[in-house]
Design an enzyme around this catalytic site. Structure first.
Site, PDB file in Angstrom:
ATOM      1  N   GLU A 113      16.995  56.901  49.688  1.00  0.00           N
ATOM      2  CA  GLU A 113      16.779  56.922  51.142  1.00  0.00           C
ATOM      3  C   GLU A 113      15.902  55.752  51.539  1.00  0.00           C
ATOM      4  O   GLU A 113      15.156  55.232  50.716  1.00  0.00           O
ATOM      5  CB  GLU A 113      15.996  58.184  51.529  1.00  0.00           C
ATOM      6  CG  GLU A 113      16.766  59.443  51.411  1.00  0.00           C
ATOM      7  CD  GLU A 113      15.846  60.662  51.511  1.00  0.00           C
ATOM      8  OE1 GLU A 113      14.734  60.551  52.053  1.00  0.00           O
ATOM      9  OE2 GLU A 113      16.264  61.718  51.029  1.00  0.00           O
ATOM     10  N   LYS A 115      12.687  54.127  53.093  1.00  0.00           N
ATOM     11  CA  LYS A 115      11.305  54.596  53.239  1.00  0.00           C
ATOM     12  C   LYS A 115      10.810  54.111  54.606  1.00  0.00           C
ATOM     13  O   LYS A 115      10.499  52.933  54.790  1.00  0.00           O
ATOM     14  CB  LYS A 115      10.430  54.049  52.118  1.00  0.00           C
ATOM     15  CG  LYS A 115       9.032  54.612  52.135  1.00  0.00           C
ATOM     16  CD  LYS A 115       8.311  54.287  50.840  1.00  0.00           C
ATOM     17  CE  LYS A 115       6.953  54.954  50.768  1.00  0.00           C
ATOM     18  NZ  LYS A 115       6.044  54.546  51.801  1.00  0.00           N
ATOM     19  N   ASP A 117       8.590  53.392  57.735  1.00  0.00           N
ATOM     20  CA  ASP A 117       7.168  53.065  57.828  1.00  0.00           C
ATOM     21  C   ASP A 117       6.586  53.618  59.120  1.00  0.00           C
ATOM     22  O   ASP A 117       6.566  52.958  60.157  1.00  0.00           O
ATOM     23  CB  ASP A 117       7.002  51.539  57.772  1.00  0.00           C
ATOM     24  CG  ASP A 117       5.608  51.160  57.343  1.00  0.00           C
ATOM     25  OD1 ASP A 117       4.835  52.065  56.994  1.00  0.00           O
ATOM     26  OD2 ASP A 117       5.291  49.962  57.360  1.00  0.00           O
ATOM     27  N   TYR A 222      13.247  64.050  56.317  1.00  0.00           N
ATOM     28  CA  TYR A 222      13.770  63.718  54.994  1.00  0.00           C
ATOM     29  C   TYR A 222      13.490  64.775  53.932  1.00  0.00           C
ATOM     30  O   TYR A 222      13.768  64.551  52.764  1.00  0.00           O
ATOM     31  CB  TYR A 222      13.235  62.365  54.519  1.00  0.00           C
ATOM     32  CG  TYR A 222      11.719  62.281  54.550  1.00  0.00           C
ATOM     33  CD1 TYR A 222      10.925  63.081  53.742  1.00  0.00           C
ATOM     34  CD2 TYR A 222      11.081  61.389  55.420  1.00  0.00           C
ATOM     35  CE1 TYR A 222       9.560  63.011  53.777  1.00  0.00           C
ATOM     36  CE2 TYR A 222       9.703  61.312  55.466  1.00  0.00           C
ATOM     37  CZ  TYR A 222       8.949  62.129  54.645  1.00  0.00           C
ATOM     38  OH  TYR A 222       7.588  62.075  54.694  1.00  0.00           O
ATOM     39  N   LYS A 310       8.808  49.699  46.400  1.00  0.00           N
ATOM     40  CA  LYS A 310       8.166  48.981  47.512  1.00  0.00           C
ATOM     41  C   LYS A 310       8.693  47.555  47.582  1.00  0.00           C
ATOM     42  O   LYS A 310       8.665  46.843  46.569  1.00  0.00           O
ATOM     43  CB  LYS A 310       6.652  48.929  47.296  1.00  0.00           C
ATOM     44  CG  LYS A 310       5.961  50.264  47.463  1.00  0.00           C
ATOM     45  CD  LYS A 310       5.798  50.589  48.940  1.00  0.00           C
ATOM     46  CE  LYS A 310       4.942  51.798  49.193  1.00  0.00           C
ATOM     47  NZ  LYS A 310       3.551  51.637  48.915  1.00  0.00           N
ATOM     48  N   CYS A 404     -10.092  27.308  82.407  1.00  0.00           N
ATOM     49  CA  CYS A 404      -8.651  27.447  82.229  1.00  0.00           C
ATOM     50  C   CYS A 404      -8.048  26.107  81.788  1.00  0.00           C
ATOM     51  O   CYS A 404      -8.296  25.086  82.434  1.00  0.00           O
ATOM     52  CB  CYS A 404      -8.016  27.896  83.552  1.00  0.00           C
ATOM     53  SG  CYS A 404      -6.218  27.875  83.507  1.00  0.00           S
ATOM     54  N   CYS A 407      -5.768  24.849  84.936  1.00  0.00           N
ATOM     55  CA  CYS A 407      -6.253  24.513  86.279  1.00  0.00           C
ATOM     56  C   CYS A 407      -7.750  24.232  86.321  1.00  0.00           C
ATOM     57  O   CYS A 407      -8.278  23.835  87.353  1.00  0.00           O
ATOM     58  CB  CYS A 407      -5.913  25.626  87.276  1.00  0.00           C
ATOM     59  SG  CYS A 407      -6.926  27.089  87.071  1.00  0.00           S
ATOM     60  N   CYS A 422      -7.903  33.696  83.663  1.00  0.00           N
ATOM     61  CA  CYS A 422      -8.078  32.747  84.746  1.00  0.00           C
ATOM     62  C   CYS A 422      -7.787  33.538  86.012  1.00  0.00           C
ATOM     63  O   CYS A 422      -6.716  34.127  86.141  1.00  0.00           O
ATOM     64  CB  CYS A 422      -7.073  31.608  84.597  1.00  0.00           C
ATOM     65  SG  CYS A 422      -6.958  30.614  86.084  1.00  0.00           S
ATOM     66  N   CYS A 427      -3.428  29.064  90.191  1.00  0.00           N
ATOM     67  CA  CYS A 427      -3.316  28.373  88.900  1.00  0.00           C
ATOM     68  C   CYS A 427      -1.836  28.060  88.625  1.00  0.00           C
ATOM     69  O   CYS A 427      -0.997  28.965  88.646  1.00  0.00           O
ATOM     70  CB  CYS A 427      -3.885  29.265  87.799  1.00  0.00           C
ATOM     71  SG  CYS A 427      -3.510  28.669  86.157  1.00  0.00           S
TER      72      CYS A 427
HETATM   73  S1  IVH Z   1       9.673  61.839  50.375  1.00  0.00           S
HETATM   74  C1  IVH Z   1       6.592  64.454  47.730  1.00  0.00           C
HETATM   75  N1  IVH Z   1      11.220  60.293  51.807  1.00  0.00           N
HETATM   76  O1  IVH Z   1       6.291  57.749  52.321  1.00  0.00           O
HETATM   77  C2  IVH Z   1       6.674  63.243  48.614  1.00  0.00           C
HETATM   78  N2  IVH Z   1       8.864  60.008  51.984  1.00  0.00           N
HETATM   79  O2  IVH Z   1       4.132  58.309  49.751  1.00  0.00           O
HETATM   80  C3  IVH Z   1       7.811  63.357  49.532  1.00  0.00           C
HETATM   81  N3  IVH Z   1       8.178  58.301  53.599  1.00  0.00           N
HETATM   82  O3  IVH Z   1       3.776  59.087  53.720  1.00  0.00           O
HETATM   83  C4  IVH Z   1       7.975  62.136  50.344  1.00  0.00           C
HETATM   84  N4  IVH Z   1      10.215  57.710  54.235  1.00  0.00           N
HETATM   85  O4  IVH Z   1       5.894  60.123  54.800  1.00  0.00           O
HETATM   86  C5  IVH Z   1       9.945  60.602  51.466  1.00  0.00           C
HETATM   87  N5  IVH Z   1      12.709  59.009  53.044  1.00  0.00           N
HETATM   88  C6  IVH Z   1      11.454  59.323  52.717  1.00  0.00           C
HETATM   89  C7  IVH Z   1      10.340  58.684  53.292  1.00  0.00           C
HETATM   90  C8  IVH Z   1       9.047  59.050  52.884  1.00  0.00           C
HETATM   91  C9  IVH Z   1       8.909  57.505  54.401  1.00  0.00           C
HETATM   92  C10 IVH Z   1       6.705  58.298  53.524  1.00  0.00           C
HETATM   93  C11 IVH Z   1       6.074  59.654  53.521  1.00  0.00           C
HETATM   94  C12 IVH Z   1       4.777  59.450  52.814  1.00  0.00           C
HETATM   95  C13 IVH Z   1       5.056  58.286  51.930  1.00  0.00           C
HETATM   96  C14 IVH Z   1       5.184  58.745  50.510  1.00  0.00           C
END
Ligand code: IVH
Length: 667
Positions: A113, A115, A117, A222, A310, A404, A407, A422, A427
């Site tokens: 999946e 991740k 942010d 998720y 990551k 400024c 001007c 300003c 201006c």
């Molecule tokens: S699973 C048991 N799936 O990533 C841990 N986490 O360190 C279950 N995050 O802050 C997490 N997308 O909120 C999972 N598709 C995803 C995610 C996800 C973002 C974040 C989560 C947590 C950090 C995990």
């Protein structure tokens, strides 16, 4: 209406609104226009005001935010919200796979999946009803942010089935909303958010839910925390079930049979992630079978059945050659770093906003420094830090000027603002930026009048105010560089056509402080004409929903200025429309030929695109659907109509050509 009737009516309205929400947000396929949605919501709220005892916690009206809280309550997570272990390269992913395969008997398969942010949140549903939403906190204790989460329209207040469960996901701010929010913040002299994650977290941790409700947040679910009576056997089945329940899951997840497929998935997203409208910082890899997850178990901090790959940070090192200042239309003076061009996250970066003096001081940024830059949210270039080891002593500390740069007037720092401003209303930089705003897409939308042309007209002293745009002389324009007969005529036609714009475009274009395009529409709808608005008192303004004290004050003071009054008189004399051309808030169409009709569009029309025709029909109370059935009232058929035409004929559905459509619009 008596209470029993009201109860029934309320149920119908709520059901309809929930259905519209689901179609819009989860299926991405709305069956009604925004207008029809707003009207239904209004009907619901008005009826609930008459019968407050009938308001239920899952009513769609409850999303609009309530009174501010004093503090967030604490919430205990029965199943701790753990974090994930990391993998930074292919080798570490293979290590993770070896550990997982070694920990169970049968071969492990994975779900990959994105991740997301944002901010991890937990949502609790009891008998299908959304009862609580919380932050992750330290994993065991989070904060109750139910009221803020309710404002996220993608969070269903009631599930499609009456389960009791706790689901987990990531609340986030889409990149587009993040950019817009920061632009607004900078224009108002407020500190911008560093990235979409901070913006999402900052919005959800506000005690006043009205703030979160304006922040355009979204969510992807998720995972599951607690779900006692579930019989599902794998994570992938859970994701499918969550979606069926109306919970928004991210569509990009994929089942991978082995670690090679996982690695292909990961590599595929390294570049593609830039195309997403939200930020991701990696890929999460999870063992699919739940019995295997259980067997693998947890370490103290994280599960053994999942890891996070990551992405490498998209940073680059370059040289800061200079700091330039720019003056915006509100007079805010913003420093920008001029960089030795360098590639980051797919594009060449040569400028990065430094936002304000405080930030330059905080990071001790000097001209001549070697700096690390990255794209905040992979979008906006940002100076992360100075590489102090590279300092030679030749670098020059930077001090914002007192005057400024355009001007020469003295700059001021208004109370509670980080920006220097300003405040000279004449201006030239502010005037020029104001004109650029006036012609921009969401304002008067004048084709062919981009930033460059405005700057050119300004430089040649052909324009200095908005009114000058409408007085441009053809012969003078022809003398300009790169301006042929055709482009001059096109430009003049576009300017002329803009005179017909509805009031909200002009209002937004004027650049009244705090009045964004949405507020401009609200004002235009509420007051109808510029004259009414000019005469409105502070109380008249605050009486309009969505217009707060700060905005009302700014509008009132704007129209009170003699210079503004002169400008508006002149614009009127030059023939600019000063009236709202859309439908007023309270007038529902009552007599249109489209009212409550189910209509299908097919073929090509000469004068309307499909979406224009759709909007016209919907604005007149009709409903557009995609295919012809017995329920279809009218088929509107343009040229080259195909099978829909045949089907409508078979079913005896009324068929209109473009001419008939036009007559009906005028009727
Ligand atoms: S699973 C048991 N799936 O990533 C841990 N986490 O360190 C279950 N995050 O802050 C997490 N997308 O909120 C999972 N598709 C995803 C995610 C996800 C973002 C974040 C989560 C947590 C950090 C995990």
């Amino acid at each position: 209406m008596n209470e029993t009737e009201a109860k029934q009516k309320l149920e119908t309205l709520r059901e309809q609104l929930n259905q519209y929400n689901y179609e819009y947000h989860v299926q991405d396929n709305p069956s009604v226009s925004d207008y029809q949605y707003d009207m239904k919501m209004r009907e619901l709220i008005e009826l609930e005001e008459q019968f407050p005892e009938l308001i239920t916690p899952d009513s769609p009206s409850q999303r609009v935010g309530g009174p501010p809280l004093d503090a967030f309550e604490k919430v205990q997570h029965n199943v701790p919200m753990l974090s994930l272990g990391n993998a930074f390269n292919e080798e570490e992913l293979r290590d993770f796979d070896r550990r997982a395969q070694g920990g169970v008997e049968e071969e492990v398969q994975y779900v990959c999946e994105l991740k997301i942010d944002g901010l991890a949140v937990s949502l609790t549903y009891e008998d299908g009803l959304f009862v609580r939403g919380a932050t992750r906190g330290d994993g065991t204790t989070g904060e109750d942010i139910t009221k803020n989460l309710r404002t996220i329209r993608n969070i269903p207040l009631r599930l499609e089935e009456n389960y009791t469960l706790e689901v987990r996901g990531e609340a986030y701010m889409p990149k587009r909303s993040f950019i817009a929010l920061n632009e607004e913040k900078e224009a108002n002299g407020d500190e911008p958010f560093a990235n979409p994650r901070n913006a999402a977290a900052g919005s959800l941790r506000q005690l006043d839910p009205k703030i979160a409700s304006k922040r355009n947040l979204d969510i992807f679910l998720y995972g599951v925390g607690e779900w006692e009576d579930s019989t599902l056997e794998s994570h992938s089945e859970r994701l499918e079930k969550l979606k069926e329940l109306g919970l928004k899951t991210n569509p990009e997840w994929k089942k991978c049979r082995n670690i090679d497929e996982v690695i292909d998935y990961v590599n595929g997203w390294v570049e593609r992630r830039m195309d997403l409208d939200y930020e991701i910082d990696g890929i999460v890899i999870k063992v699919d079978r739940l019995d295997q997850q259980e067997e693998l178990g947890f370490t103290a901090k994280s599960p053994r059945w999942a890891t996070a790959y990551k992405f490498p940070a998209e940073e680059a090192i370059t040289h800061l050659k200079d700091i330039e200042l720019s003056v915006g239309r509100t007079g805010a003076v913003t420093p920008t770093a001029i960089l030795e061009p360098v590639k980051v996250a797919g594009t060449t970066v040569q400028r990065a906003s430094l936002h304000n003096e405080d930030l330059i001081k905080e990071k001790d940024i000097r001209i001549g420094d070697t700096v690390v830059i990255k794209k905040a949210g992979d979008i906006i270039p940002e100076v992360v830090r100075v590489v102090m080891d590279e300092r030679t002593g030749e670098e020059e500390p930077y001090r914002m000027p007192d005057h400024c740069p355009e001007c020469g007037s003295e700059l001021v720092r208004l109370e509670e603002e980080v920006a220097l401003r300003c405040i000279n209303p004449n201006c030239p930089a502010q005037l020029r930026e104001g004109l650029i705003h006036f012609v921009s897409r969401n304002a008067m939308n004048i084709d062919g009048l981009g930033e460059k042309v405005i700057a050119q007209l300004f430089k040649e002293s052909l324009v200095s105010t908005i009114a000058d745009l409408y007085k441009l002389d053809r012969e003078e324009l022809l003398k300009l560089e790169r301006m042929g007969e055709k482009s001059v005529d096109n430009l003049l036609n576009a300017i002329d056509a803009s005179k017909e714009n509805s009031l909200e475009r002009l209002l937004f274009g004027l650049g009244i402080r705090y009045v964004g395009s949405k507020a401009a529409k609200t004002l235009a709808e509420a007051f109808g004409t510029m004259e009414n608005l000019q005469e409105a008192s502070y109380e008249d303004l605050t009486a309009v929903n969505e217009i707060g004290d700060k905005m009302a004050d700014s509008i009132y003071r704007y129209f009170d200025e003699p210079k503004v009054q002169d400008l508006l008189t002149e614009l009127k004399r030059l023939g600019l429309n000063m009236e709202y051309k859309g439908r007023k808030k309270n007038d529902q169409p009552t007599d249109s030929l489209f009212l409550d009709k189910t209509i299908v569009l097919t073929g090509k029309m000469e004068d309307y695109t499909r979406s224009e025709a759709k909007k016209l029909v919907e604005d007149l109370g009709g409903k557009i659907t995609g295919s012809v059935s017995k329920k279809t009232d009218i088929l509107i058929a343009g040229e080259d109509a195909g099978s829909k035409y045949d089907k409508a004929k078979d079913l005896g559905v009324e068929i209109w050509d473009e001419e008939k459509f036009k007559q009906a619009l005028d009727a």
